[in-house]
Design a protein around this motif. Structure first.
Motif, PDB file in Angstrom:
ATOM      1  N   TRP A  82       0.867  -1.182   0.000  1.00 20.23           N
ATOM      2  CA  TRP A  82       0.000   0.000   0.000  1.00 20.23           C
ATOM      3  C   TRP A  82       0.896   1.221   0.000  1.00 20.23           C
ATOM      4  O   TRP A  82       1.536   1.549   0.989  1.00 20.23           O
ATOM      5  N   HIS A  83       0.966   1.891  -1.154  1.00 20.39           N
ATOM      6  CA  HIS A  83       1.931   2.979  -1.304  1.00 20.39           C
ATOM      7  C   HIS A  83       1.436   3.939  -2.381  1.00 20.39           C
ATOM      8  O   HIS A  83       0.853   3.505  -3.389  1.00 20.39           O
ATOM      9  N   PRO A  84       1.660   5.250  -2.210  1.00 19.99           N
ATOM     10  CA  PRO A  84       1.198   6.226  -3.199  1.00 19.99           C
ATOM     11  C   PRO A  84       1.714   5.984  -4.616  1.00 19.99           C
ATOM     12  O   PRO A  84       1.055   6.377  -5.585  1.00 19.99           O
ATOM     13  N   ASN A  85       2.893   5.359  -4.747  1.00 21.88           N
ATOM     14  CA  ASN A  85       3.491   5.182  -6.075  1.00 21.88           C
ATOM     15  C   ASN A  85       3.421   3.750  -6.591  1.00 21.88           C
ATOM     16  O   ASN A  85       4.148   3.382  -7.514  1.00 21.88           O
ATOM     17  N   MET A 147      -4.098   9.177   2.283  1.00 20.35           N
ATOM     18  CA  MET A 147      -3.898   8.596   3.601  1.00 20.35           C
ATOM     19  C   MET A 147      -2.499   8.926   4.135  1.00 20.35           C
ATOM     20  O   MET A 147      -2.323   9.222   5.323  1.00 20.35           O
ATOM     21  N   TYR A 148      -1.496   8.887   3.231  1.00 20.91           N
ATOM     22  CA  TYR A 148      -0.118   9.199   3.634  1.00 20.91           C
ATOM     23  C   TYR A 148       0.008  10.650   4.088  1.00 20.91           C
ATOM     24  O   TYR A 148       0.628  10.950   5.111  1.00 20.91           O
ATOM     25  N   ARG A 149      -0.612  11.572   3.339  1.00 24.40           N
ATOM     26  CA  ARG A 149      -0.528  12.994   3.698  1.00 24.40           C
ATOM     27  C   ARG A 149      -1.181  13.255   5.055  1.00 24.40           C
ATOM     28  O   ARG A 149      -0.666  14.045   5.858  1.00 24.40           O
ATOM     29  N   LYS A 150      -2.286  12.585   5.317  1.00 21.98           N
ATOM     30  CA  LYS A 150      -2.957  12.757   6.613  1.00 21.98           C
ATOM     31  C   LYS A 150      -2.073  12.246   7.745  1.00 21.98           C
ATOM     32  O   LYS A 150      -2.020  12.843   8.823  1.00 21.98           O
ATOM     33  N   TRP A 151      -1.373  11.145   7.478  1.00 20.52           N
ATOM     34  CA  TRP A 151      -0.457  10.607   8.494  1.00 20.52           C
ATOM     35  C   TRP A 151       0.700  11.566   8.731  1.00 20.52           C
ATOM     36  O   TRP A 151       1.072  11.833   9.882  1.00 20.52           O
ATOM     37  N   LYS A 152       1.272  12.108   7.657  1.00 22.73           N
ATOM     38  CA  LYS A 152       2.387  13.054   7.788  1.00 22.73           C
ATOM     39  C   LYS A 152       1.954  14.307   8.539  1.00 22.73           C
ATOM     40  O   LYS A 152       2.741  14.900   9.276  1.00 22.73           O
ATOM     41  N   GLU A 153       0.721  14.715   8.369  1.00 17.37           N
ATOM     42  CA  GLU A 153       0.206  15.912   9.034  1.00 17.37           C
ATOM     43  C   GLU A 153      -0.249  15.632  10.458  1.00 17.37           C
ATOM     44  O   GLU A 153      -0.630  16.551  11.178  1.00 17.37           O
ATOM     45  N   VAL A 155      -2.847  13.894  11.309  1.00 18.28           N
ATOM     46  CA  VAL A 155      -4.307  13.909  11.390  1.00 18.28           C
ATOM     47  C   VAL A 155      -4.873  12.512  11.614  1.00 18.28           C
ATOM     48  O   VAL A 155      -5.847  12.331  12.348  1.00 18.28           O
ATOM     49  N   ASP A 156      -4.231  11.492  10.970  1.00 14.87           N
ATOM     50  CA  ASP A 156      -4.770  10.137  11.002  1.00 14.87           C
ATOM     51  C   ASP A 156      -3.599   9.163  10.886  1.00 14.87           C
ATOM     52  O   ASP A 156      -2.683   9.373  10.075  1.00 14.87           O
ATOM     53  N   ASP A 157      -3.617   8.086  11.677  1.00 18.47           N
ATOM     54  CA  ASP A 157      -2.523   7.113  11.619  1.00 18.47           C
ATOM     55  C   ASP A 157      -2.929   5.828  10.894  1.00 18.47           C
ATOM     56  O   ASP A 157      -2.281   4.799  11.024  1.00 18.47           O
ATOM     57  N   GLN A 158      -3.983   5.903  10.073  1.00 19.16           N
ATOM     58  CA  GLN A 158      -4.453   4.716   9.352  1.00 19.16           C
ATOM     59  C   GLN A 158      -3.396   4.192   8.388  1.00 19.16           C
ATOM     60  O   GLN A 158      -3.252   2.985   8.201  1.00 19.16           O
ATOM     61  N   ALA A 160      -0.088   4.321   8.706  1.00 19.52           N
ATOM     62  CA  ALA A 160       0.921   3.601   9.476  1.00 19.52           C
ATOM     63  C   ALA A 160       0.404   2.233   9.907  1.00 19.52           C
ATOM     64  O   ALA A 160       1.142   1.238   9.879  1.00 19.52           O
ATOM     65  N   GLN A 161      -0.860   2.163  10.280  1.00 15.57           N
ATOM     66  CA  GLN A 161      -1.438   0.893  10.706  1.00 15.57           C
ATOM     67  C   GLN A 161      -1.489  -0.105   9.553  1.00 15.57           C
ATOM     68  O   GLN A 161      -1.207  -1.297   9.727  1.00 15.57           O
ATOM     69  N   MET A 162      -1.850   0.390   8.368  1.00 15.18           N
ATOM     70  CA  MET A 162      -1.927  -0.493   7.204  1.00 15.18           C
ATOM     71  C   MET A 162      -0.545  -1.008   6.822  1.00 15.18           C
ATOM     72  O   MET A 162      -0.378  -2.181   6.486  1.00 15.18           O
ATOM     73  N   ILE A 163       0.474  -0.134   6.860  1.00 13.59           N
ATOM     74  CA  ILE A 163       1.836  -0.553   6.520  1.00 13.59           C
ATOM     75  C   ILE A 163       2.335  -1.581   7.534  1.00 13.59           C
ATOM     76  O   ILE A 163       2.966  -2.576   7.161  1.00 13.59           O
ATOM     77  N   LYS A 164       2.054  -1.370   8.806  1.00 14.97           N
ATOM     78  CA  LYS A 164       2.477  -2.325   9.842  1.00 14.97           C
ATOM     79  C   LYS A 164       1.863  -3.705   9.584  1.00 14.97           C
ATOM     80  O   LYS A 164       2.529  -4.726   9.719  1.00 14.97           O
ATOM     81  N   LYS A 165       0.612  -3.724   9.192  1.00 17.13           N
ATOM     82  CA  LYS A 165      -0.064  -4.985   8.894  1.00 17.13           C
ATOM     83  C   LYS A 165       0.621  -5.690   7.720  1.00 17.13           C
ATOM     84  O   LYS A 165       0.871  -6.907   7.754  1.00 17.13           O
TER      85      LYS A 165
END
Length: 230
Positions: A82-85, A147-153, A155-158, A160-165
């Protein structure tokens, strides 16, 4: 140049690259090839320490065109990433894998795209860098980018949770493949070999010839043919 000679040149280039990577390994990835088809490589990319992807093991396949290195290969992740690119089907979208043409729609310049001086080494190092710093200006996966931008800001850690999974799931695949994934910088980093790699020298010679020398050889051949007529 016909197709057969083009493929032959690509095979030689790939064999030299593979030899260089085997004699001077680079941290961050493993490579497996099939002797029956050198145009397809399977790679295992390790998530770099101190990033969300730390401890991850992400498999991908690299497919090379018959005229490599003059055209770029393609990279497709076999492991879910799960990655922007990365498109949802696993295809990697990165500037250096795009043909060297100006594309106003993407905003990329030709100089930012593929050229024959690129290699598997530079591609994989770029992918590893991309894991930590995605390019969100032209995302392949818009949802992941948001989702990545929200995590960087913060606002939301979803994200990070998805990457950990996905990292945890990839560790199970690494165990099945008998791969020990590096977790620390000490394990991750490989001490470089101080010996100059002959394979890389051969690769440079193959594509960086001196045109003036070639002209001199042609002139010498003309002189020799003229002496033979006297």
């Amino acid at each position: 140049m016909d197709g057969a000679s083009t493929s032959s040149g690509a095979l030689r280039a790939l064999a030299l690259e593979l030899k260089g990577l085997q004699s001077s390994p680079v941290e961050g990835f493993t490579i497996n090839t099939n002797d029956d088809n050198l145009f397809i490589w399977t790679v295992g990319i390790f998530g770099p320490p101190h990033t969300l992807y730390q401890g991850g093991y992400f498999k991908a396949v690299i497919r090379f065109p018959p005229n490599y290195p003059y055209s770029p290969p393609s990279v497709k992740f076999l492991t879910k990433v799960w990655h922007p690119n990365v498109y949802e089907n696993g295809d990697l979208c990165i500037s250096i894998l795009h043909p060297p043409i100006d594309d106003p729609q993407s905003g990329e310049l030709a100089c930012e795209r593929w050229n024959p001086t690129q290699s598997v080494r530079t591609i994989l190092l770029s992918v590893i860098s991309l894991l930590n710093e995605p390019n969100t200006s032209s995302p392949a996966n818009v949802d992941a980018s948001v989702m990545y931008r929200k995590w960087k800001e913060g606002v939301d850690d979803q994200y990070a949770q998805m990457i950990k999974k996905q990292v945890d799931e990839s560790k199970e695949e690494a165990a099945r493949d008998g791969i020990k994934v590096p977790e620390t910088l000490e394990e991750y980093c490989i001490k470089t070999n101080p010996v100059v790699d002959d394979a890389l020298d051969d690769f440079d010679d193959l594509y960086n010839y001196d045109e003036s020398s070639e002209e001199e050889e042609i002139e010498e051949d003309d002189d020799d043919s003229g002496q033979g007529e006297n």
